[in-house]
Motif scaffolding. Sequence first.
Motif, PDB file in Angstrom:
ATOM      1  N   LYS A  26       0.830  -1.201   0.000  1.00 34.40           N
ATOM      2  CA  LYS A  26       0.000   0.000   0.000  1.00 34.40           C
ATOM      3  C   LYS A  26       0.867   1.255   0.000  1.00 34.40           C
ATOM      4  O   LYS A  26       1.999   1.239   0.470  1.00 34.40           O
ATOM      5  CB  LYS A  26      -0.919  -0.003   1.211  1.00 34.40           C
ATOM      6  N   LEU A  44      -1.713   0.072   6.701  1.00 36.47           N
ATOM      7  CA  LEU A  44      -0.846   0.305   5.544  1.00 36.47           C
ATOM      8  C   LEU A  44       0.292  -0.715   5.446  1.00 36.47           C
ATOM      9  O   LEU A  44       0.915  -0.847   4.398  1.00 36.47           O
ATOM     10  CB  LEU A  44      -0.277   1.723   5.592  1.00 36.47           C
ATOM     11  N   SER A  47      -0.097  -6.085   2.793  1.00 38.50           N
ATOM     12  CA  SER A  47      -0.070  -6.061   1.329  1.00 38.50           C
ATOM     13  C   SER A  47      -1.486  -6.304   0.835  1.00 38.50           C
ATOM     14  O   SER A  47      -2.342  -6.801   1.569  1.00 38.50           O
ATOM     15  CB  SER A  47       0.891  -7.108   0.788  1.00 38.50           C
ATOM     16  N   THR A  48      -1.723  -5.968  -0.411  1.00 37.30           N
ATOM     17  CA  THR A  48      -3.047  -6.144  -0.997  1.00 37.30           C
ATOM     18  C   THR A  48      -2.887  -6.599  -2.444  1.00 37.30           C
ATOM     19  O   THR A  48      -1.765  -6.671  -2.952  1.00 37.30           O
ATOM     20  CB  THR A  48      -3.861  -4.835  -0.886  1.00 37.30           C
TER      21      THR A  48
END
Length: 65
Positions: A26, A44, A47-48
């Motif tokens: 992010k 934040l 992870s995405t």
Amino acid sequence: MPKMKTSAGAKKRFKLTGTGAIKRQKAYKSHILTSKSRKRKRALRQSTLVHKSNENLILHALALR
């Protein structure tokens, strides 16, 4: 036709998962952290996945498509 080169920037920023999804970190975690809440900074760190609409662009930069 020569092989496509992998983008060095993309190589550092993205990883492929076992299922073929693209993982990313992010944004907004690098500076001015005093004004951000503890909860926000903690979120934040996670992870995405990259959105479907951007997948082809990133796969192209990684020279996988």
